[in-house]
Design a protein around this motif. Sequence first.
Motif, PDB file in Angstrom:
ATOM      1  N   THR A   1       0.847  -1.191   0.000  1.00 59.54           N
ATOM      2  CA  THR A   1       0.000   0.000   0.000  1.00 59.54           C
ATOM      3  C   THR A   1       0.885   1.244   0.000  1.00 59.54           C
ATOM      4  O   THR A   1       2.057   1.185   0.378  1.00 59.54           O
ATOM      5  CB  THR A   1      -0.927   0.034   1.232  1.00 59.54           C
ATOM      6  N   TYR A   2       0.295   2.384  -0.412  1.00 60.79           N
ATOM      7  CA  TYR A   2       1.054   3.608  -0.600  1.00 60.79           C
ATOM      8  C   TYR A   2       0.324   4.801   0.012  1.00 60.79           C
ATOM      9  O   TYR A   2      -0.892   4.802   0.139  1.00 60.79           O
ATOM     10  CB  TYR A   2       1.267   3.887  -2.096  1.00 60.79           C
ATOM     11  N   LEU A   3       1.125   5.800   0.350  1.00 60.68           N
ATOM     12  CA  LEU A   3       0.585   7.096   0.760  1.00 60.68           C
ATOM     13  C   LEU A   3       0.797   8.102  -0.355  1.00 60.68           C
ATOM     14  O   LEU A   3       1.794   8.038  -1.085  1.00 60.68           O
ATOM     15  CB  LEU A   3       1.310   7.611   2.012  1.00 60.68           C
ATOM     16  N   PHE A   4      -0.131   9.053  -0.478  1.00 56.40           N
ATOM     17  CA  PHE A   4       0.184  10.262  -1.223  1.00 56.40           C
ATOM     18  C   PHE A   4       0.796  11.203  -0.201  1.00 56.40           C
ATOM     19  O   PHE A   4       0.125  11.644   0.730  1.00 56.40           O
ATOM     20  CB  PHE A   4      -1.050  10.884  -1.860  1.00 56.40           C
ATOM     21  N   ALA A   5       2.104  11.511  -0.350  1.00 57.75           N
ATOM     22  CA  ALA A   5       2.842  12.159   0.727  1.00 57.75           C
ATOM     23  C   ALA A   5       3.760  13.245   0.194  1.00 57.75           C
ATOM     24  O   ALA A   5       4.121  13.277  -0.979  1.00 57.75           O
ATOM     25  CB  ALA A   5       3.670  11.127   1.484  1.00 57.75           C
ATOM     26  N   VAL A   6       4.121  14.150   1.113  1.00 56.24           N
ATOM     27  CA  VAL A   6       5.241  15.077   0.902  1.00 56.24           C
ATOM     28  C   VAL A   6       6.423  14.490   1.646  1.00 56.24           C
ATOM     29  O   VAL A   6       6.300  14.081   2.806  1.00 56.24           O
ATOM     30  CB  VAL A   6       4.920  16.480   1.438  1.00 56.24           C
ATOM     31  N   PHE A   7       7.602  14.406   0.960  1.00 59.21           N
ATOM     32  CA  PHE A   7       8.759  13.785   1.595  1.00 59.21           C
ATOM     33  C   PHE A   7       9.989  14.666   1.389  1.00 59.21           C
ATOM     34  O   PHE A   7      10.062  15.468   0.448  1.00 59.21           O
ATOM     35  CB  PHE A   7       9.014  12.377   1.046  1.00 59.21           C
ATOM     36  N   ILE A   8      10.962  14.550   2.296  1.00 58.17           N
ATOM     37  CA  ILE A   8      12.205  15.301   2.206  1.00 58.17           C
ATOM     38  C   ILE A   8      13.180  14.526   1.329  1.00 58.17           C
ATOM     39  O   ILE A   8      13.342  13.308   1.478  1.00 58.17           O
ATOM     40  CB  ILE A   8      12.822  15.522   3.595  1.00 58.17           C
ATOM     41  N   VAL A   9      13.831  15.239   0.399  1.00 56.19           N
ATOM     42  CA  VAL A   9      14.905  14.650  -0.404  1.00 56.19           C
ATOM     43  C   VAL A   9      16.154  15.492  -0.203  1.00 56.19           C
ATOM     44  O   VAL A   9      16.090  16.675   0.116  1.00 56.19           O
ATOM     45  CB  VAL A   9      14.519  14.597  -1.896  1.00 56.19           C
ATOM     46  N   ARG A  10      17.318  14.881  -0.377  1.00 57.25           N
ATOM     47  CA  ARG A  10      18.565  15.588  -0.066  1.00 57.25           C
ATOM     48  C   ARG A  10      19.647  15.189  -1.061  1.00 57.25           C
ATOM     49  O   ARG A  10      19.914  14.004  -1.265  1.00 57.25           O
ATOM     50  CB  ARG A  10      19.022  15.237   1.354  1.00 57.25           C
ATOM     51  N   GLY A  11      20.266  16.170  -1.703  1.00 53.31           N
ATOM     52  CA  GLY A  11      21.405  15.904  -2.562  1.00 53.31           C
ATOM     53  C   GLY A  11      21.009  15.254  -3.873  1.00 53.31           C
ATOM     54  O   GLY A  11      19.871  15.285  -4.308  1.00 53.31           O
ATOM     55  N   ASP A  12      22.004  14.636  -4.537  1.00 58.57           N
ATOM     56  CA  ASP A  12      21.769  14.030  -5.845  1.00 58.57           C
ATOM     57  C   ASP A  12      20.989  12.725  -5.735  1.00 58.57           C
ATOM     58  O   ASP A  12      20.337  12.304  -6.678  1.00 58.57           O
ATOM     59  CB  ASP A  12      23.100  13.758  -6.553  1.00 58.57           C
ATOM     60  N   VAL A  13      21.097  12.051  -4.598  1.00 62.51           N
ATOM     61  CA  VAL A  13      20.394  10.788  -4.401  1.00 62.51           C
ATOM     62  C   VAL A  13      19.213  11.033  -3.483  1.00 62.51           C
ATOM     63  O   VAL A  13      19.339  11.677  -2.450  1.00 62.51           O
ATOM     64  CB  VAL A  13      21.327   9.716  -3.792  1.00 62.51           C
ATOM     65  N   MET A  14      18.078  10.524  -3.859  1.00 61.86           N
ATOM     66  CA  MET A  14      16.880  10.736  -3.033  1.00 61.86           C
ATOM     67  C   MET A  14      16.979   9.869  -1.778  1.00 61.86           C
ATOM     68  O   MET A  14      17.222   8.678  -1.847  1.00 61.86           O
ATOM     69  CB  MET A  14      15.621  10.377  -3.818  1.00 61.86           C
ATOM     70  N   THR A  15      16.793  10.507  -0.641  1.00 63.38           N
ATOM     71  CA  THR A  15      16.768   9.786   0.645  1.00 63.38           C
ATOM     72  C   THR A  15      15.499  10.196   1.358  1.00 63.38           C
ATOM     73  O   THR A  15      15.505  11.090   2.199  1.00 63.38           O
ATOM     74  CB  THR A  15      18.005  10.151   1.477  1.00 63.38           C
ATOM     75  N   PRO A  16      14.391   9.600   1.017  1.00 62.96           N
ATOM     76  CA  PRO A  16      13.081  10.150   1.402  1.00 62.96           C
ATOM     77  C   PRO A  16      12.711   9.890   2.859  1.00 62.96           C
ATOM     78  O   PRO A  16      13.008   8.845   3.421  1.00 62.96           O
ATOM     79  CB  PRO A  16      12.110   9.415   0.472  1.00 62.96           C
ATOM     80  N   GLU A  17      12.039  10.878   3.442  1.00 63.19           N
ATOM     81  CA  GLU A  17      11.425  10.753   4.766  1.00 63.19           C
ATOM     82  C   GLU A  17      10.102  11.506   4.698  1.00 63.19           C
ATOM     83  O   GLU A  17      10.073  12.711   4.484  1.00 63.19           O
ATOM     84  CB  GLU A  17      12.326  11.345   5.850  1.00 63.19           C
ATOM     85  N   ALA A  18       8.982  10.773   4.849  1.00 64.60           N
ATOM     86  CA  ALA A  18       7.662  11.394   4.722  1.00 64.60           C
ATOM     87  C   ALA A  18       7.425  12.364   5.873  1.00 64.60           C
ATOM     88  O   ALA A  18       7.651  12.042   7.037  1.00 64.60           O
ATOM     89  CB  ALA A  18       6.574  10.334   4.700  1.00 64.60           C
ATOM     90  N   VAL A  19       6.962  13.590   5.533  1.00 66.95           N
ATOM     91  CA  VAL A  19       6.674  14.599   6.557  1.00 66.95           C
ATOM     92  C   VAL A  19       5.200  15.021   6.560  1.00 66.95           C
ATOM     93  O   VAL A  19       4.773  15.746   7.434  1.00 66.95           O
ATOM     94  CB  VAL A  19       7.569  15.832   6.368  1.00 66.95           C
ATOM     95  N   TRP A  20       4.429  14.575   5.581  1.00 67.09           N
ATOM     96  CA  TRP A  20       2.990  14.821   5.549  1.00 67.09           C
ATOM     97  C   TRP A  20       2.359  13.802   4.618  1.00 67.09           C
ATOM     98  O   TRP A  20       2.965  13.380   3.626  1.00 67.09           O
ATOM     99  CB  TRP A  20       2.690  16.232   5.025  1.00 67.09           C
ATOM    100  N   SER A  21       1.152  13.377   4.926  1.00 70.40           N
ATOM    101  CA  SER A  21       0.437  12.461   4.042  1.00 70.40           C
ATOM    102  C   SER A  21      -1.039  12.781   4.077  1.00 70.40           C
ATOM    103  O   SER A  21      -1.581  13.236   5.089  1.00 70.40           O
ATOM    104  CB  SER A  21       0.675  11.004   4.439  1.00 70.40           C
ATOM    105  N   ALA A  22      -1.700  12.532   2.950  1.00 72.03           N
ATOM    106  CA  ALA A  22      -3.125  12.818   2.840  1.00 72.03           C
ATOM    107  C   ALA A  22      -3.982  11.671   3.341  1.00 72.03           C
ATOM    108  O   ALA A  22      -5.082  11.888   3.849  1.00 72.03           O
ATOM    109  CB  ALA A  22      -3.478  13.117   1.374  1.00 72.03           C
ATOM    110  N   ASN A  23      -3.493  10.459   3.227  1.00 76.66           N
ATOM    111  CA  ASN A  23      -4.341   9.281   3.464  1.00 76.66           C
ATOM    112  C   ASN A  23      -3.687   8.294   4.414  1.00 76.66           C
ATOM    113  O   ASN A  23      -3.669   7.091   4.155  1.00 76.66           O
ATOM    114  CB  ASN A  23      -4.656   8.592   2.133  1.00 76.66           C
ATOM    115  N   ARG A  24      -3.142   8.780   5.540  1.00 80.43           N
ATOM    116  CA  ARG A  24      -2.425   7.897   6.457  1.00 80.43           C
ATOM    117  C   ARG A  24      -3.334   6.820   7.046  1.00 80.43           C
ATOM    118  O   ARG A  24      -2.851   5.753   7.422  1.00 80.43           O
ATOM    119  CB  ARG A  24      -1.774   8.713   7.575  1.00 80.43           C
ATOM    120  N   ASN A  25      -4.632   7.070   7.125  1.00 78.39           N
ATOM    121  CA  ASN A  25      -5.559   6.072   7.657  1.00 78.39           C
ATOM    122  C   ASN A  25      -6.180   5.189   6.581  1.00 78.39           C
ATOM    123  O   ASN A  25      -6.911   4.259   6.894  1.00 78.39           O
ATOM    124  CB  ASN A  25      -6.688   6.748   8.442  1.00 78.39           C
ATOM    125  N   ASN A  26      -5.870   5.485   5.312  1.00 80.90           N
ATOM    126  CA  ASN A  26      -6.488   4.730   4.219  1.00 80.90           C
ATOM    127  C   ASN A  26      -5.512   4.623   3.046  1.00 80.90           C
ATOM    128  O   ASN A  26      -5.729   5.228   1.994  1.00 80.90           O
ATOM    129  CB  ASN A  26      -7.786   5.420   3.788  1.00 80.90           C
TER     130      ASN A  26
END
Length: 699
Positions: A87-112
């Motif tokens: 399953t997946y979230l529609f989320a805003v995540f932090i990326v850093r540098g040339d390589v993506m290192t994601p950390e979700a900081v907001w999501s629209a559907n965390r309960n679904n």
Amino acid sequence: MSPYLNYNIFFFLFTIALFFSCLSQYRISSSQLYDEYATANLSTSWINNGFERIYYDNGSIFTLKPILYGSKSNYGCGFYCNGTCKTYLFAVFIVRGDVMTPEAVWSANRNNPVRENATLELTSQGDLVLRDYDGSFVWSTSTAGMSVAAMNLTELGNLVLYDANKSVVWQSFDHPTDVLVPGQILVSGKSLTSSVSETNWSDEGGLYTLSMTSEGLVASIRSDPPQYMKLGFDGHLRIFAWVENWVEINDIFAKDGMGLCHYPMACGKYGICSYGQCSCPGTQENFRQIIDRQPNLGCSQVAPLTCDSSIDHSFLNLENVTYFGFIADIIGIDMNTCKEACLRNCSCKAAIWRHESNRINGECYLPSQVFSFMNTNEHTFSASIKVQIAPNSDKGKKQQKKKWRLLRSKVGTIAGIFCAFIIIGTIVSIWVRKKTTEEIEENYLDHIPGMPTRFSYQELEIATNIFVNKLGEGGFGSVFDGFLKDGTRIAVKCLDGIGHMIKKSFVAEVETIGLIHHVNLVKLIGFCAENSHRLLVYEYICNGSLDKWIYSSSRDTSLEWSSRRKIILDIAKGLSYLHEDCRQKIIHLDIKPQNILLDENYNAKITDFGLSKLIDRNQSRVVTTMRGTPGYLAPEWLSAVITEKVDVYSFGVVVLEILCGRKNFEQAKPEEEMHLLSLFKKKAEEGRLSDLIEDMEMK
């Protein structure tokens, strides 16, 4: 929140919040919006496929379907998951540098969460809509028709819908989840809510929230390198910073020296925390760790508790432990009385007693769910955990033997009684005595002034067409539809059996309601006391009992808020009349939705006075045996000394059911939501009472 979380922590939070609020108390302006990489126009849609999957040396996996991100920003948004993705979230995540290192900081559907091939669409009407793979609706911004021109992900990580004038219509910063990022403000009325675990993002079951006050306490951080603050599933409030990777730089609550054991779930449910180490209470016969190598996840009962028979319940006693939150349910009792109260309460999971130096008088807490205990040198707490006696345990085998002895004893008693009853002389004697008692009772009712009409059994057979149309069933019998000779429609209650309780209920109802009249009390037209027949004749109330209107999910049987308010007032007026305006105080003793009837105009009328009690005006209280319906019984019944306030308590439970549109006890719900009163207390402590109110706009 734990009473051990002392005021220095709050002072620290307040100080850091005020400092950072000075840097970030503003809404975004048009200058922070930019196009090229991080903007999407109307009538654009994205499908959750064509992923970017990133593997790390530590074995972690992140899977992304980026939608918006650009060179100026440390943020991206899109479909996101970690681990083996189902399953997946529609989320805003932090990326850093040339390589993506994601950390979700907001999501629209965390309960679904949605699945692969789910779609996100910015419609031509300006609504951002998320649908699952099968087209079912999941989430939206509800901004259709609000002049939205485009969507943008700002350099602060704020997902924004804006109009042609670059004014914000909707922004993700107004809907925080469990993370604050630099530039984001947690305003009064908003909360951070922890997820259930690292891999379960839902906040339904998360135990911790962090809320800001109306005085302006906010918690946000702006810095370089990027930082964020997160309320974890374990209750810790941590700050993370990027140092070639995400690193925890501070645990805010721990800054004040608060030990691990002070957290409510430090050792999970039923766990005992001692100097940061977790263990289970008792022996392996009682509890075992949920996961052997992770004792902090808590303990489970070997034999789960059931309410079928309290004879199978026992207590596991703990000494020198304390509990993170103590709310006294009963005051001024000893430990044994506290334990007895827990045994009588199906939802009670433990008896926790806080006593004075004499260890005689104390306060009793009966929690419906048990979190972590903590070892302490203070000798003011005692705890007894309710356990189910396992059939194969030594205690269980002794209990089984005890049951067999009781069963054999009962069989012997029944056999003796049966032999006695075959004696002809005894049968004749009992029959004569019974006949005399019935005649005395029948004649007694005729001598009470102002009694309603007395009917013969034959008259009521004719009126009800031999009791063919059943309207419903009550505690002591069934109710049938009928018509008198003059065309008056009636409801006839037939009391089943001729036992002592039936006779007592019958006399109590005739004596009580037969002599009083009020618009919010059902009118007793007459009665029948003939041989073994006991019947009560009421006015017919067309809309039936209240329970079918407030427990039903059907739109046809839904009540408007104005009707519910009037029903509550009607019940209150009826009770006020019984308690204050009658020659004798009348305590109903069984107020519940099934005993509230609604007429054609939805006026509420109290019925079923079979358990009622009359007391003189000069009596302030009365001693009587416990009677009524479980779930509506006031705590005063523990002492058997009651006043009219027991009706007020039952009325309060009914009011909650009317407002929430559900039963006081619903076994089909999760354990923490079964009991409405416990859930009400929990929501009140969290400041989320509105969650319980039934949404009438949906009906």
